[in-house]
Enzyme design. Structure first.
Site, mmCIF file in Angstrom:
data_model
loop_
_atom_site.group_PDB
_atom_site.id
_atom_site.type_symbol
_atom_site.label_atom_id
_atom_site.label_comp_id
_atom_site.label_asym_id
_atom_site.label_seq_id
_atom_site.Cartn_x
_atom_site.Cartn_y
_atom_site.Cartn_z
ATOM 1 N N ASP A 126 0.811 -1.225 0.000
ATOM 2 C CA ASP A 126 0.000 0.000 0.000
ATOM 3 C C ASP A 126 0.845 1.277 0.000
ATOM 4 O O ASP A 126 0.309 2.379 -0.021
ATOM 5 C CB ASP A 126 -0.968 -0.006 1.204
ATOM 6 C CG ASP A 126 -0.237 -0.089 2.549
ATOM 7 O OD1 ASP A 126 1.017 -0.050 2.551
ATOM 8 O OD2 ASP A 126 -0.914 -0.202 3.582
ATOM 9 N N GLY A 127 2.177 1.127 0.070
ATOM 10 C CA GLY A 127 3.042 2.312 0.045
ATOM 11 C C GLY A 127 3.035 3.098 1.344
ATOM 12 O O GLY A 127 3.513 4.229 1.394
ATOM 13 N N ARG A 187 22.543 2.145 -2.277
ATOM 14 C CA ARG A 187 22.773 0.917 -1.503
ATOM 15 C C ARG A 187 23.637 -0.048 -2.305
ATOM 16 O O ARG A 187 23.809 0.125 -3.516
ATOM 17 C CB ARG A 187 21.429 0.208 -1.247
ATOM 18 C CG ARG A 187 20.347 1.106 -0.727
ATOM 19 C CD ARG A 187 19.070 0.946 -1.569
ATOM 20 N NE ARG A 187 18.115 2.026 -1.282
ATOM 21 C CZ ARG A 187 17.238 2.004 -0.308
ATOM 22 N NH1 ARG A 187 17.131 0.951 0.437
ATOM 23 N NH2 ARG A 187 16.439 3.029 -0.083
ATOM 24 N N ASP A 258 19.893 -4.482 0.090
ATOM 25 C CA ASP A 258 19.198 -3.220 -0.207
ATOM 26 C C ASP A 258 19.123 -2.327 1.033
ATOM 27 O O ASP A 258 18.697 -1.187 0.939
ATOM 28 C CB ASP A 258 17.795 -3.478 -0.750
ATOM 29 C CG ASP A 258 16.964 -4.335 0.182
ATOM 30 O OD1 ASP A 258 17.430 -5.422 0.569
ATOM 31 O OD2 ASP A 258 15.852 -3.911 0.558
ATOM 32 N N ASP A 268 17.176 2.451 7.880
ATOM 33 C CA ASP A 268 16.037 1.569 7.644
ATOM 34 C C ASP A 268 15.824 0.601 8.813
ATOM 35 O O ASP A 268 16.169 -0.575 8.741
ATOM 36 C CB ASP A 268 16.199 0.804 6.324
ATOM 37 C CG ASP A 268 14.830 0.441 5.748
ATOM 38 O OD1 ASP A 268 13.818 0.804 6.359
ATOM 39 O OD2 ASP A 268 14.780 -0.227 4.694
#
Ligand code: AMP
Ligand code: MG
Length: 480
Positions: A126-127, A187, A258, A268
């Site tokens: 869904d982002g 990355r 990544d 992240d």
């Protein structure tokens, strides 16, 4: 004028081949509620002068910043996830919003998002980012920064008023968009994508770009030399961050290629955890059933990923030279581990005994299973901390034979001047921790009562403790 004099736009990512990104539109959210703004980080890039409505317009509405990217760029990359190659990755719920120079260093920093809407790489997603996910990234980045880790910083979090469904959180759950300030979002997976697609011009352009803007130590006149130097520089920096995680007691949780920044800066933060006690097998992510990214395996995981980076350079340099570049990892890990452990202990002057001290402390932590952070707190300042340590809650354990080698070694060290001055304050302070129960309880207050005071107090406590150990607020303490 919304931006301050320190603001310096540097949208250089847009000069890369356009196969490396896709311009995207941000999502439109039903609500913008600013939950967190890092004024200190913002001041380093001239954005602390924004009003609250300007912050919302730029960091929830994503109106372009002056002279910056006219439209956000979702970044293209591939990557190994748990050692399986995935060519369907890329920014699926984030984008590069803007690039700026850090005022006191000139470093290139990205304002990158998480939860800003769907992109060509969203696949079935869904982002969006859950508010809990945003709060967790904020907490990890704040404590890592305070413990001396090269980390992205959380710039701001805006709650966005949507109800999200997730299988790892009670659902529906609240939504947010987070912006981080990070020294690059290039990355290892970015290199893997151009290598996989056999796009040699893009690979060369990426190498040039990184050497020019991100890893100055990789600048060389000839491309093959540049590619080798880039691998070596990445090894050195990634090893340093790996050593910093160990000394900070941190488990990142998802060391996929990544998620490994070419600058080494860590970023992240999803299912991260801090160690309660030193356990090499301690694993953060519930889906990491084999413990691939367990605490003590992080250096191996990093080197595995760096080896994939070196492979990407095979069209540009010989295997022998790339293998030699990878050899930079091990000594850098070792060097920075010793350095960080001593820095966290606030001791100096041990010379040839530095390594022995780090090893002795590690053995004590592992064999005693005493609370990781408490031990660093109690012994911060080494010989200057002796009385405080022995009189503290773990005094009995510290008097045991197990700790004798460590205590003997401390006699050959001195406290740093900041650590010597900090002793009084340390005796009256508790080290901030973010163990899983701490984090869950902070979140429960927000989820059940919309009560943000616990989070605010925790962030303040982290900063206050940092001031104590760095001695930055010494004058202030003396005045009060
Ligand atoms: P991460 O685990 O956050 O590093 O994400 C791995 C990949 O999944 C990246 O390509 C993300 O952009 C993508 N991804 C994770 N969550 C979502 C989401 N809710 N919607 C779209 N893509 C996502
Ligand atoms: Mg990621």
């Amino acid at each position: 004028m919304p931006v301050g004099p320190e603001y310096a736009a540097a949208p250089v990512h847009a000069t890369l081949p356009d196969s490396l990104y896709a311009p995207v539109l941000p999502a439109r959210f039903p609500e913008h509620r600013l939950r967190y703004f890092n004024a200190e980080a913002a001041s380093t890039v001239g954005l602390d002068t924004l009003s609250e409505s300007e912050v919302q317009s730029h960091f929830a509405g994503f109106a372009p910043l002056p002279d910056n990217l006219p439209q956000p760029l979702a970044l293209a990359y591939h990557g190994h996830q748990f050692q399986m190659y995935n060519p369907d990755l890329g920014d699926g719920r984030g984008f590069l919003y803007a690039q700026v120079r850090e005022s006191h260093t000139g470093r290139l920093l990205d304002l990158g998002t998480k939860g800003s809407g769907r992109t060509p790489w969203s696949r079935g997603g869904d982002g969006r980012l859950t508010l809990k996910g945003g709060v967790r990234e904020l907490l990890a980045s704040a404590l890592l920064d305070a413990r001396g880790v090269d980390t992205s910083r959380t710039f701001c979090i805006v709650e966005t008023g949507e109800a999200l469904v997730r299988n790892d959180e009670p659902s529906p759950t609240r939504s947010c968009v987070l912006t981080r300030l990070s020294h690059s979002h290039v990355r290892i997976g970015t290199f893997q994508r151009v290598a996989f697609l056999d796009d040699r011009p893009a690979l060369a352009a990426l190498v040039d770009h990184v050497a020019e803007h991100l890893l100055p130590e990789a600048q060389r006149a000839h491309l093959p030399d540049r590619a080798v130097a880039l691998v070596e520089a990445a090894c050195t920096r990634v090893a340093r961050v790996g050593a910093q995680w160990l000394a900070a007691g941190f488990v990142h949780g998802v060391l996929n290629s990544d998620n490994i920044n070419i600058t080494g800066e860590s970023f992240d933060y999803g299912p991260w955890r801090f160690l309660p006690t030193l356990d090499p097998g301690f694993t953060a992510a519930y889906f990491d059933s084999g413990g691939l990214y367990a605490f003590g395996r992080q250096p191996d995981a990093l080197l595995w990923n760096l080896t994939r980076l070196a492979e990407c350079m095979l069209p540009l340099a010989t295997r022998e030279r790339l293998e030699r570049a990878l050899e930079a990892f091990e000594p850098a890990l070792h060097h920075h581990f010793v350095e960080r452990v001593l820095a966290r202990l606030g001791v100096t002057g041990g010379g040839a005994d530095d390594e022995a001290l780090a090893v002795a402390l590690w053995r004590c932590l592992r064999e005693s299973r005493l609370p990781f952070e408490r031990v660093f707190h109690d012994w911060h300042g080494g010989p200057a901390a002796l009385e405080r340590a022995l009189d503290g809650p773990l005094g009995r354990e510290y008097r045991s034979a197990q700790f004798q080698p460590l205590r003997d070694l401390f006699e050959r060290f001195e406290p740093t001047s900041a650590a010597a001055q900090a002793q009084h304050a340390l005796a009256h302070a508790a080290p901030p921790t973010l163990l899983i129960d701490d984090v869950e309880s902070l979140w429960t207050s927000i989820a059940e009562g919309d009560d943000w005071t616990g989070l605010e107090q925790t962030l303040e406590a982290i900063e206050r403790y940092r001031d104590i150990v760095t001695g930055h607020d010494t004058e202030l303490h003396l005045l009060t």
